[in-house]
Design a protein around this motif. Structure first.
Motif, PDB file in Angstrom:
ATOM      1  N   HIS A  34       0.729  -1.136  -0.082  1.00 24.82           N
ATOM      2  CA  HIS A  34       0.073  -0.015  -0.113  1.00 24.82           C
ATOM      3  C   HIS A  34       0.771   1.272  -0.089  1.00 24.82           C
ATOM      4  N   VAL A  35       2.086   1.250   0.959  1.00 23.11           N
ATOM      5  CA  VAL A  35       2.614   2.634   1.105  1.00 23.11           C
ATOM      6  C   VAL A  35       3.648   2.836  -0.246  1.00 23.11           C
ATOM      7  N   THR A  80       0.052   4.052  -2.753  1.00 20.07           N
ATOM      8  CA  THR A  80      -0.262   5.259  -2.011  1.00 20.07           C
ATOM      9  C   THR A  80      -1.138   6.106  -2.822  1.00 20.07           C
ATOM     10  N   SER A 123       5.278  10.893  -2.768  1.00 19.51           N
ATOM     11  CA  SER A 123       5.400   9.835  -1.949  1.00 19.51           C
ATOM     12  C   SER A 123       7.178   9.937  -1.731  1.00 19.51           C
ATOM     13  N   ASP A 159      -7.239  10.815   2.235  1.00 15.03           N
ATOM     14  CA  ASP A 159      -6.379   9.513   2.199  1.00 15.03           C
ATOM     15  C   ASP A 159      -4.830   9.917   2.142  1.00 15.03           C
ATOM     16  N   ASP A 162      -2.021   8.588   4.344  1.00 19.63           N
ATOM     17  CA  ASP A 162      -0.743   8.008   3.653  1.00 19.63           C
ATOM     18  C   ASP A 162       0.416   8.601   4.031  1.00 19.63           C
ATOM     19  N   THR A 218       3.422   6.353   5.658  1.00 20.54           N
ATOM     20  CA  THR A 218       4.892   6.427   4.712  1.00 20.54           C
ATOM     21  C   THR A 218       5.744   6.777   5.876  1.00 20.54           C
TER      22      THR A 218
END
Length: 180
Positions: A49-50, A54, A61, A140, A144, A148
């Motif tokens: 997911h990360v 993401t 990110s 979201d 995230d 992260t």
């Protein structure tokens, strides 16, 4: 003291044999984590997911990950994410700016860097910074960012505790194209 260097293919645990051909077998950090097969197995979905799914997108990110690596003084993470950051479209100047004072940044990078700093320093995002993040990346994305920083904080602790060597392909890429 026990040696927790990256496991070779020959020493790879049978209970996670199916993971060796995927993400877990590609990087030294996960070859180190393979010393604890149950942890590596549990890690897979969170990491997916990360890292892959993401809501932040690749560039944002990488900004979060690079700043986290800087703040943790985790050279392994910095090196790997300089290469990944470049691949995601970050210029060297932008990458290097993430090492500096957050007050010197502007726009999205300033918000993301301040969020990383708050999470590293106080393990908390103040309400005004939460609002800025929601405006920038949505609800979201807010979650995230926190996830992260958390994931890379764990990885930073792991690579620093066990002196995990930078992967050969990353070292070669940085030797061919050094950064600042």
């Amino acid at each position: 003291m026990q040696d927790f260097m990256p496991l070779s293919d020959a020493d790879w645990p049978s209970q996670i044999a199916d993971m060796r051909g995927g993400f877990a077998g590609r990087l030294n950090v996960y070859r180190v984590m393979a010393h604890h097969p149950a942890l590596l197995r549990a890690w897979a979905d969170f990491r997916d997911h990360v890292v892959v799914k993401t809501s932040l997108g690749a560039e944002r990110s990488e900004v979060v990950i690079l700043r986290t690596g800087v703040r943790l003084q985790a050279e392994y993470e910095w090196a790997h994410h300089v290469v990944r950051g470049r691949a995601s479209g970050l210029s060297d100047a932008r990458i290097l700016s993430l090492r500096g004072d957050a007050a010197r940044l502007s726009g999205a990078d300033a918000v993301l860097v301040r969020a990383v700093d708050a999470l590293i320093d106080a393990a908390c995002l103040p309400a005004d910074l939460q609002a800025e993040l929601v405006d920038l990346v949505g609800v979201d994305g807010l979650f995230d960012v926190i996830a992260t920083v958390g994931l890379y904080r764990i990885l930073g602790c792991l690579v620093k505790s066990f002196d995990t060597p930078i992967d050969a392909d990353i070292a070669a890429a940085l030797a061919a194209q050094p950064i600042g």
